[in-house]
Write a protein that holds these residues in place. Structure first.
Motif, short mmCIF file in Angstrom:
data_model
loop_
_atom_site.label_atom_id
_atom_site.label_comp_id
_atom_site.label_asym_id
_atom_site.label_seq_id
_atom_site.Cartn_x
_atom_site.Cartn_y
_atom_site.Cartn_z
N ASP A 138 0.86 -1.17 0.12
CA ASP A 138 0.07 -0.10 -0.12
C ASP A 138 0.87 1.22 -0.13
O ASP A 138 0.50 2.33 -0.76
CB ASP A 138 -1.02 -0.24 1.15
N ALA A 139 1.97 1.28 0.58
CA ALA A 139 2.91 2.61 0.90
C ALA A 139 3.44 2.59 -0.62
O ALA A 139 3.48 3.86 -1.08
CB ALA A 139 3.89 2.26 1.92
N ALA A 140 3.88 1.70 -1.19
CA ALA A 140 4.66 1.87 -2.54
C ALA A 140 3.57 2.32 -3.52
O ALA A 140 3.76 3.16 -4.53
CB ALA A 140 5.02 0.40 -3.01
N ALA A 141 2.39 1.54 -3.60
CA ALA A 141 1.22 2.21 -4.26
C ALA A 141 1.08 3.64 -4.21
O ALA A 141 0.89 4.40 -4.91
CB ALA A 141 -0.18 1.39 -4.31
N ASP A 142 0.71 4.08 -2.89
CA ASP A 142 0.60 5.59 -2.53
C ASP A 142 1.59 6.36 -3.25
O ASP A 142 1.38 7.61 -3.57
CB ASP A 142 0.25 5.71 -0.99
N ALA A 143 2.86 6.00 -2.72
CA ALA A 143 3.98 6.71 -3.34
C ALA A 143 3.88 6.93 -4.81
O ALA A 143 4.26 8.32 -5.30
CB ALA A 143 5.31 6.02 -3.02
N VAL A 144 3.46 5.92 -5.71
CA VAL A 144 3.40 6.35 -7.10
C VAL A 144 2.18 7.17 -7.26
O VAL A 144 2.28 8.16 -8.21
CB VAL A 144 3.06 4.74 -7.91
N ARG A 145 1.03 6.87 -6.86
CA ARG A 145 0.06 7.69 -7.03
C ARG A 145 0.13 9.57 -6.69
O ARG A 145 -0.47 10.21 -7.37
CB ARG A 145 -1.21 7.23 -6.49
#
Length: 550
Positions: free
Chosen positions: A505-512
């Motif tokens: 989730d942290a990696a996905a939020d960083a991309v978004r």
């Protein structure tokens, strides 16, 4: 400092290893534009160097002026005096000089590295001077725990230096070899000695180290009490102890088994150079296990807790030799400072299996190869130097020997540390500057700085663990699929799945939330993932990011 690197009309001494530490001995003498090296050893890595077995000296100081180097003289065949030769001698491109037994050990090392044809190795008879102008070097036999240990009488235009190497006094019949007599050493002193460069290892011992011959009775007594199989562990290069153990095996009616590659090498070289004439043909570990335990005496490497040595594998049950309750392990060696934990781990494993253990604290099963205070005092009286230079010891050993030497009548003592350039003559001894010193590590087949980037990275991995994250994005920077994770050494154990979900989730939020360039995204992903790990574990693992642009 540049103007003092090349010796002028003076006599200089520089230790690149072995002063301020025990091991890795490398000593330089400089005079009239030339340098002479005495010994080139290694030390063994500790847990601060994970994955590394050997530590080598950094010789950059002398490598930069190799054209001024006249040769390398070796006092004896212990690893802390010759172990670096196969890795470093070829680069220096000068001859080696050693006595027959020491040369045999060196030749085997050079052959293993495939450089025996490129490194000249000269076999020297004790007492015969070697002309290495402006130096003249003569080997002086001394007692130690290996054949042909020698001090060096180094004659220079400024006087004679007596460099002891490792030594002790053995006033009974020596088990192997014939050391110089008091009369021989007194004659050296009578001729005049400028400086005594002397082993400091046992300076705190109030008693003499004792004779190798005296150990035989102690070993016979200890082995005579044993009910089953006996393993004796000692330093592999202690050829005198091997000879003693062969005699003890015969006296106690046990077959001798020798296990360990380094022990095999010592036996082979000793036989080839005229020693071990009555040494029995050892039986194999397989044959030893086929005999009743009371009929076998096994000599094994690993008394310092080395994880890959024979004793460690015996304790772990992965060696051909198996021990069980009622068997005995005799530690016929002294614990080297720093090895206590490693030795303790092996002893605890053996104890858990009911194996009985004997050390020098319980029985007379070991004598040191280095001089105690009475032996130092005798050497001072024979050699009568003007200057004492303690070496081969930690700072506390060298400082104590300096105090003891002056109290014993030596006019001057100078305590130096690795890299300090000391002028011995003319005039009073003084420190002139500092040569570059350091440590190299043999990591697999590669030599690298011991505290360079590779080791620093490995320490971080060992301390904090590692995570890898792979993230795919499309042409406009939107996330494609789900970030993939792999982690090692991160302390989450049974919570791995929950931890992974939060990291995803942290990696996905960083991309978004990202609006910058590619490099910025890589760093944002790394930090986002590491923050998750820190919240969960309190640690900051090494994080590697793979960004795939679909």
């Amino acid at each position: 400092m540049e103007d003092i690197l090349i010796p002028k009309n003076e006599l200089l001494f520089v230790a690149l290893g072995g002063s301020g530490e025990i091991g890795m001995n490398v000593n330089l003498y400089g005079c009239q534009g030339k340098w002479l090296i005495v010994d080139m050893g290694v030390t063994f890595a500790d847990p601060a160097y994970p994955g590394v077995d050997l530590i080598l000296p950094d010789l950059q100081f002398i490598e930069e002026q190799r054209e001024n180097l006249v040769g390398i003289v070796l006092t004896h065949g212990h690893e802390d005096h010759i172990g670096a030769l196969p890795y470093l001698a070829d680069e220096l491109d000068v001859p080696l000089y050693a006595t027959k037994f020491t040369a045999g050990l060196i030749r085997g090392k050079l052959e293993e590295e495939g450089i025996a044809d490129r490194v000249p190795l000269h076999v020297i008879e004790p007492g015969r001077p070697i002309d290495l102008a402006p130096f003249s070097v003569r080997f002086v036999p001394l007692a130690h725990s290996i054949p042909e240990a020698s001090g060096l009488a180094i004659e220079t235009p400024f006087g004679t230096v007596f460099h002891t190497g490792d030594w002790k006094l053995d006033d009974s019949d020596a088990v192997m070899g014939r050391p110089s007599t008091p009369a021989d050493l007194t004659a050296i002193g009578d001729a005049g000695v400028l400086a005594l460069v002397c082993d400091s290892t046992n300076v705190f011992n109030a008693d003499p180290s004792g004779s190798e011959a005296s150990v035989r009775d102690g070993l016979v007594a200890a082995i005579g009490k044993a009910r089953g199989r006996v393993v004796v562990t000692t330093f592999a290069s202690n050829a005198a102890r091997l000879q003693t153990l062969a005699e003890v095996a015969k006296q106690t009616r046990r077959k001798l088994c020798v296990t360990g590659r380094s022990l095999d090498r010592i036996v082979t070289v000793a036989r080839a150079t005229g020693y071990f004439r009555k040494f029995p043909d050892p039986i194999s570990p397989e044959a030893a296990m086929g005999l009743p335990g009371r009929d076998v005496l096994i000599v094994a490497t690993g008394g310092q807790g080395e994880p890959r040595a024979a004793l460690a594998r015996i304790a772990e049950g992965t060696h051909t030799v198996k021990l069980s309750a009622g068997d005995t392990v005799i530690f016929s060696s002294k614990q080297i400072p720093g090895n206590e934990l490693a030795i303790g781990r092996i002893q605890n494993r053996l104890a858990a299996d009911g194996v009985e253990m004997v050390t020098e604290r319980q029985e007379h099963v070991h004598v040191s190869g280095h001089p105690g205070r009475p032996e130092l005092a005798q050497m001072y009286g024979w050699i009568r130097p003007q200057i004492l230079v303690p070496v081969h010891g930690e700072m506390r050993h060298m400082m104590e020997q300096a105090r003891f030497g002056v109290a014993s009548g030596i006019p001057q003592a100078i305590v130096q540390n690795d890299g300090e350039i000391v002028r011995l003559a003319p005039g009073a001894p003084e420190k002139l500057g500092h040569a570059q010193v350091g440590r190299l590590m043999l990591d697999g087949d590669v030599i690298l700085p011991a505290d360079g980037a590779t080791m620093n990275e490995r320490r971080r991995l060992a301390s904090f663990g590692q995570m890898s994250v792979a993230v795919a994005i499309d042409r406009v920077g939107r996330l494609v699929g789900t970030p993939q994770f792999k982690f090692q050494g991160v302390p989450v154990e049974e919570d791995r799945d929950a931890f992974r979900d939060e990291a995803v989730d942290a990696a996905a939020d960083a991309v978004r939330s990202h609006r910058g360039g590619r490099d910025d995204l890589l760093e944002k992903l790394r930090l986002a993932v590491r923050r998750v790990a820190t919240r969960w574990t309190g640690k900051k693992p090494v994080v590697d990011v793979l960004l795939i642009e679909a």
